[in-house]
Scaffold this motif. Sequence first.
Motif, PDB file in Angstrom:
ATOM      1  N   ILE A 266      42.595 -59.091  31.084  1.00 52.27           N
ATOM      2  CA  ILE A 266      43.542 -58.646  30.062  1.00 52.27           C
ATOM      3  C   ILE A 266      42.977 -57.467  29.259  1.00 52.27           C
ATOM      4  O   ILE A 266      43.678 -56.476  29.035  1.00 52.27           O
ATOM      5  CB  ILE A 266      43.938 -59.813  29.137  1.00 52.27           C
ATOM      6  N   PRO A 267      41.694 -57.516  28.825  1.00 54.05           N
ATOM      7  CA  PRO A 267      41.138 -56.347  28.131  1.00 54.05           C
ATOM      8  C   PRO A 267      41.082 -55.100  29.022  1.00 54.05           C
ATOM      9  O   PRO A 267      41.171 -53.979  28.516  1.00 54.05           O
ATOM     10  CB  PRO A 267      39.727 -56.798  27.739  1.00 54.05           C
ATOM     11  N   VAL A 268      40.944 -55.294  30.323  1.00 57.63           N
ATOM     12  CA  VAL A 268      40.910 -54.157  31.245  1.00 57.63           C
ATOM     13  C   VAL A 268      42.253 -53.437  31.239  1.00 57.63           C
ATOM     14  O   VAL A 268      42.313 -52.200  31.213  1.00 57.63           O
ATOM     15  CB  VAL A 268      40.551 -54.620  32.673  1.00 57.63           C
ATOM     16  N   LEU A 269      43.328 -54.205  31.260  1.00 52.82           N
ATOM     17  CA  LEU A 269      44.663 -53.618  31.226  1.00 52.82           C
ATOM     18  C   LEU A 269      44.850 -52.818  29.944  1.00 52.82           C
ATOM     19  O   LEU A 269      45.341 -51.681  29.962  1.00 52.82           O
ATOM     20  CB  LEU A 269      45.717 -54.723  31.337  1.00 52.82           C
ATOM     21  N   ARG A 270      44.434 -53.405  28.821  1.00 44.15           N
ATOM     22  CA  ARG A 270      44.547 -52.713  27.524  1.00 44.15           C
ATOM     23  C   ARG A 270      43.726 -51.430  27.501  1.00 44.15           C
ATOM     24  O   ARG A 270      44.228 -50.361  27.130  1.00 44.15           O
ATOM     25  CB  ARG A 270      44.075 -53.660  26.424  1.00 44.15           C
ATOM     26  N   ASP A 271      42.463 -51.537  27.917  1.00 44.86           N
ATOM     27  CA  ASP A 271      41.574 -50.377  27.844  1.00 44.86           C
ATOM     28  C   ASP A 271      41.975 -49.284  28.832  1.00 44.86           C
ATOM     29  O   ASP A 271      41.780 -48.095  28.557  1.00 44.86           O
ATOM     30  CB  ASP A 271      40.132 -50.807  28.114  1.00 44.86           C
ATOM     31  N   THR A 272      42.532 -49.674  29.981  1.00 49.07           N
ATOM     32  CA  THR A 272      42.976 -48.664  30.949  1.00 49.07           C
ATOM     33  C   THR A 272      44.157 -47.887  30.396  1.00 49.07           C
ATOM     34  O   THR A 272      44.233 -46.657  30.524  1.00 49.07           O
ATOM     35  CB  THR A 272      43.368 -49.320  32.281  1.00 49.07           C
ATOM     36  N   ALA A 273      45.076 -48.597  29.746  1.00 49.47           N
ATOM     37  CA  ALA A 273      46.223 -47.925  29.144  1.00 49.47           C
ATOM     38  C   ALA A 273      45.782 -46.996  28.014  1.00 49.47           C
ATOM     39  O   ALA A 273      46.262 -45.861  27.906  1.00 49.47           O
ATOM     40  CB  ALA A 273      47.216 -48.959  28.615  1.00 49.47           C
ATOM     41  N   LEU A 274      44.853 -47.453  27.189  1.00 45.23           N
ATOM     42  CA  LEU A 274      44.357 -46.600  26.106  1.00 45.23           C
ATOM     43  C   LEU A 274      43.549 -45.430  26.666  1.00 45.23           C
ATOM     44  O   LEU A 274      43.594 -44.313  26.126  1.00 45.23           O
ATOM     45  CB  LEU A 274      43.502 -47.421  25.146  1.00 45.23           C
ATOM     46  N   GLY A 275      42.809 -45.687  27.755  1.00 47.74           N
ATOM     47  CA  GLY A 275      42.074 -44.605  28.398  1.00 47.74           C
ATOM     48  C   GLY A 275      43.015 -43.536  28.934  1.00 47.74           C
ATOM     49  O   GLY A 275      42.737 -42.334  28.846  1.00 47.74           O
ATOM     50  N   LEU A 276      44.138 -43.971  29.480  1.00 52.97           N
ATOM     51  CA  LEU A 276      45.168 -43.030  29.932  1.00 52.97           C
ATOM     52  C   LEU A 276      45.680 -42.201  28.767  1.00 52.97           C
ATOM     53  O   LEU A 276      45.834 -40.973  28.883  1.00 52.97           O
ATOM     54  CB  LEU A 276      46.322 -43.805  30.577  1.00 52.97           C
ATOM     55  N   LEU A 277      45.939 -42.851  27.645  1.00 52.76           N
ATOM     56  CA  LEU A 277      46.441 -42.136  26.468  1.00 52.76           C
ATOM     57  C   LEU A 277      45.425 -41.103  25.981  1.00 52.76           C
ATOM     58  O   LEU A 277      45.787 -39.957  25.678  1.00 52.76           O
ATOM     59  CB  LEU A 277      46.754 -43.133  25.356  1.00 52.76           C
ATOM     60  N   VAL A 278      44.161 -41.507  25.913  1.00 47.07           N
ATOM     61  CA  VAL A 278      43.121 -40.577  25.466  1.00 47.07           C
ATOM     62  C   VAL A 278      42.987 -39.420  26.448  1.00 47.07           C
ATOM     63  O   VAL A 278      42.876 -38.253  26.039  1.00 47.07           O
ATOM     64  CB  VAL A 278      41.771 -41.318  25.310  1.00 47.07           C
ATOM     65  N   TRP A 279      43.004 -39.718  27.752  1.00 47.49           N
ATOM     66  CA  TRP A 279      42.877 -38.644  28.747  1.00 47.49           C
ATOM     67  C   TRP A 279      44.038 -37.663  28.626  1.00 47.49           C
ATOM     68  O   TRP A 279      43.842 -36.443  28.633  1.00 47.49           O
ATOM     69  CB  TRP A 279      42.826 -39.215  30.161  1.00 47.49           C
ATOM     70  N   GLY A 280      45.276 -38.201  28.524  1.00 47.18           N
ATOM     71  CA  GLY A 280      46.440 -37.329  28.426  1.00 47.18           C
ATOM     72  C   GLY A 280      46.429 -36.499  27.155  1.00 47.18           C
ATOM     73  O   GLY A 280      46.705 -35.280  27.181  1.00 47.18           O
ATOM     74  N   ALA A 281      46.075 -37.130  26.022  1.00 48.40           N
ATOM     75  CA  ALA A 281      46.078 -36.417  24.752  1.00 48.40           C
ATOM     76  C   ALA A 281      44.954 -35.385  24.699  1.00 48.40           C
ATOM     77  O   ALA A 281      45.166 -34.233  24.293  1.00 48.40           O
ATOM     78  CB  ALA A 281      45.918 -37.416  23.610  1.00 48.40           C
ATOM     79  N   ALA A 282      43.743 -35.780  25.110  1.00 49.77           N
ATOM     80  CA  ALA A 282      42.600 -34.867  25.047  1.00 49.77           C
ATOM     81  C   ALA A 282      42.763 -33.718  26.031  1.00 49.77           C
ATOM     82  O   ALA A 282      42.455 -32.561  25.701  1.00 49.77           O
ATOM     83  CB  ALA A 282      41.314 -35.639  25.334  1.00 49.77           C
ATOM     84  N   THR A 283      43.251 -34.016  27.219  1.00 48.98           N
ATOM     85  CA  THR A 283      43.474 -32.955  28.197  1.00 48.98           C
ATOM     86  C   THR A 283      44.553 -32.003  27.733  1.00 48.98           C
ATOM     87  O   THR A 283      44.408 -30.772  27.831  1.00 48.98           O
ATOM     88  CB  THR A 283      43.854 -33.554  29.559  1.00 48.98           C
ATOM     89  N   GLY A 284      45.648 -32.552  27.202  1.00 48.81           N
ATOM     90  CA  GLY A 284      46.724 -31.713  26.680  1.00 48.81           C
ATOM     91  C   GLY A 284      46.249 -30.810  25.558  1.00 48.81           C
ATOM     92  O   GLY A 284      46.564 -29.612  25.527  1.00 48.81           O
ATOM     93  N   LEU A 285      45.457 -31.379  24.654  1.00 47.69           N
ATOM     94  CA  LEU A 285      44.932 -30.575  23.541  1.00 47.69           C
ATOM     95  C   LEU A 285      43.985 -29.492  24.067  1.00 47.69           C
ATOM     96  O   LEU A 285      44.030 -28.343  23.614  1.00 47.69           O
ATOM     97  CB  LEU A 285      44.198 -31.484  22.558  1.00 47.69           C
ATOM     98  N   GLY A 286      43.154 -29.871  25.030  1.00 49.91           N
ATOM     99  CA  GLY A 286      42.235 -28.895  25.614  1.00 49.91           C
ATOM    100  C   GLY A 286      42.956 -27.743  26.288  1.00 49.91           C
ATOM    101  O   GLY A 286      42.563 -26.576  26.139  1.00 49.91           O
ATOM    102  N   LEU A 287      44.031 -28.059  27.011  1.00 52.08           N
ATOM    103  CA  LEU A 287      44.812 -27.000  27.664  1.00 52.08           C
ATOM    104  C   LEU A 287      45.495 -26.118  26.642  1.00 52.08           C
ATOM    105  O   LEU A 287      45.584 -24.897  26.809  1.00 52.08           O
ATOM    106  CB  LEU A 287      45.852 -27.630  28.605  1.00 52.08           C
ATOM    107  N   ALA A 288      45.983 -26.725  25.564  1.00 53.16           N
ATOM    108  CA  ALA A 288      46.673 -25.966  24.534  1.00 53.16           C
ATOM    109  C   ALA A 288      45.738 -24.985  23.826  1.00 53.16           C
ATOM    110  O   ALA A 288      46.120 -23.853  23.510  1.00 53.16           O
ATOM    111  CB  ALA A 288      47.297 -26.917  23.509  1.00 53.16           C
ATOM    112  N   LEU A 289      44.508 -25.410  23.601  1.00 57.60           N
ATOM    113  CA  LEU A 289      43.569 -24.581  22.852  1.00 57.60           C
ATOM    114  C   LEU A 289      42.959 -23.468  23.686  1.00 57.60           C
ATOM    115  O   LEU A 289      42.478 -22.461  23.137  1.00 57.60           O
ATOM    116  CB  LEU A 289      42.447 -25.454  22.278  1.00 57.60           C
ATOM    117  N   THR A 290      42.970 -23.626  25.024  1.00 62.39           N
ATOM    118  CA  THR A 290      42.304 -22.629  25.855  1.00 62.39           C
ATOM    119  C   THR A 290      43.278 -21.914  26.758  1.00 62.39           C
ATOM    120  O   THR A 290      42.881 -21.039  27.499  1.00 62.39           O
ATOM    121  CB  THR A 290      41.227 -23.299  26.721  1.00 62.39           C
TER     122      THR A 290
END
Length: 290
Positions: A266-290
């Motif tokens: 159950i924690p794996v499911l939670r952390d994978t979903a949050l990891g997806l959110l962090v990857w999408g947000a951080a990658t999006g921000l990185g692309l926007a800034l560069t």
Amino acid sequence: MATVAEWVEGARPRTLPTAIAPVLAGCGAAAGVDAFDPVAAVLALVVSVALVIGVNYANDYSDGIRGTDDDRVGPLRLVGSGAAQPYKVRRAAMICLGTGALAGVALSLYSGHWWLILVGAACLLGAWFYTGGSRPYGYRGLGEIAVFVFFGPVAVLGTEFVQTGRASGLGIGASVGVGLLACAVLVANNLRDVESDQETGKRTLAVVLGDRDTRVLYAALVVVPLGMTLVLSLRAWGALAGLLALILLGPGLRRVLAGSTGPQLIPVLRDTALGLLVWGAATGLGLALT
């Protein structure tokens, strides 16, 4: 009668990162070429969130009336637990999917690309027939393919396209990463439920592959997007921010490879979903800034 809290739990809010991450990544790709459109971004987010909640209720209804949710390890299911009558859950699914459809039509007209309405119709069909209908494709090991397509290229590139009128190479790379991590969320869910799914005849990909190969698949779905981060950074150094997701994805990967089962996942499911959110947000921000 189901309480408000039970309806909220039935919507499975922990899966909302799968709706938000693609929009953030797509907006980042659009902003990277100075084409960010806040109106289109908000409409895309409404479409994505409404469809994810709608498909969660639709799955609750379809699985519940089939009896495949009578003995669950994970979160509450409204129909399977008897907390809500099936027709009410179906109605909730239709309301959410309808909201997503209306927002999608508005987005298509606003962007000037009416043919996107056809893409939206395909998304609605994919949402309902995942577990609905007489031959649901989610019961035939095809769920991961649909998740990759709809949450990856369709959602990410769709968000970018309605703002820029094209799909960029960076957007394509981001869509692959988001799509694979969204698949990892589903694989973690199905690995957790593999025993109960086998007993009820629900042939998810985890049931078809078996325990060991499913764990290998999960590892690949987590590791490849981190590699995609390195590829994206060759053109946009800011994309390296996506590696922050490793903080959340790492512990879950260790649990899966260590053989954790049932409630331990159950924690794996939670952390994978949050990891997806962090990857999408951080990658999006990185692309926007560069």
